[in-house]
Enzyme design. Structure first.
Site: not given
Ligand code: NAD
Length: 248
Positions: A143, A156
């Site tokens: 990401s 995350y």
């Protein structure tokens, strides 16, 4: 001849979202597709039906990628249906967004377990198939948050940064066996994962995207298919950002 005719492609977390789009895109190019899911079976079956509608063979297999026993079973069922894995897409992922001050150990570890440990477990098992054939492709979903960080997503971000370090290391270990390992780093993509973002924040993020639209799962699938293709045979250990220009 379709690009992935006769190849066995395993996509984790492919019951919906980006994983589903990746599975369908490989199906369109003739692959035999294994759709892993952990949650709703009906959703995974819909992905199977979408792949079959493209003329491909597909099965779905329930497995929690954070559990080694489940991953072993996933590989066994893959072998029984379609033989050895040619392409592995480590897509399964979760978020547990909170500012650090409120982030519990369970919030932190659960995200690492699925996003990072799941990638490690599936890679370690599937790479054995690829070593035998002296060819293979592994594509990991990272990401932009793993590269640039984001307030409220330290767990995350850590998992997705970990995926990048893992990708680069494993790429070096297996390059001599004809196996490439790369990551894609999506920006903001329209899926259930981003549905939870409040409307006002959604709008503010959209304004920051130079291409002036939220990405689609298909935008990511296009990048994944490229990395899995023969045209990408000299690319390994890389992170391809697909974010509409968001991170410049
Ligand atoms: P999503 O929530 O729609 O899909 C994630 C899938 O992973 C779901 O089908 C879910 O059931 C599955 N999954 C979760 N835990 C699992 C487990 N333990 N075992 C097996 N499967 C499991 O999310 P998405 O947006 O499609 O995200 C796909 C990947 O792309 C994720 O790794 C995510 O972190 C990454 N990503 C998404 C975005 C975005 O904007 N949507 C941005 C950057 C990166």
């Amino acid at each position: 001849m379709k690009k992935f005719e006769g190849k066995t492609v395993l996509v984790t977390g492919a019951g919906r979202g980006i994983g589903r789009a990746v599975a369908v895109a490989f199906a369109r190019e003739g692959a035999n597709v294994v759709i892993n899911f952990a949650g709703r079976e009906e959703s995974a079956k819909e992905t199977v039906a979408l792949c079959e509608a493209e003329g491909a063979k597909a099965i779905c297999v329930k497995a929690d990628v954070s559990k080694e026993e489940d991953c072993k079973k996933l590989l066994e069922e893959t072998h029984a249906a379609f033989g050895e894995v040619s392409v592995l897409v480590n897509n399964a992922g979760i978020t547990r967004d909170k500012l650090l001050i409120g982030l519990t150990e369970e919030d932190f570890m659960s995200v690492l377990e699925v996003n990072l440990k799941g990638t490690y477990l599936c890679t370690k098992l599937a790479v054995k198939d690829m070593m035998k054939k002296r060819s293979g492709r592994i594509i990991n979903l990272s990401s932009v948050v793993g590269v640039h960080g984001n307030a409220g997503q330290s767990n995350y971000a850590a998992s997705k940064a970990g995926v990048i370090g893992f990708t680069k290391s494993v790429a070096k270990e297996f390059a001599s066996r004809g196996i490439t390992v790369n990551a894609v780093a999506p920006g903001m993509i329209e899926t259930d994962m981003t549905d939870a973002i409040p409307e006002a924040m959604h709008e503010a993020m959209l304004n920051q995207i130079p291409l002036k639209r939220i990405g689609t799962p298909e935008d990511i699938a296009n990048g994944v298919l490229f990395l899995a293709s023969d045209e990408a045979s000299y690319i390994t250990g890389q992170v391809i950002t697909i974010d509409g220009g968001l991170m410049g």
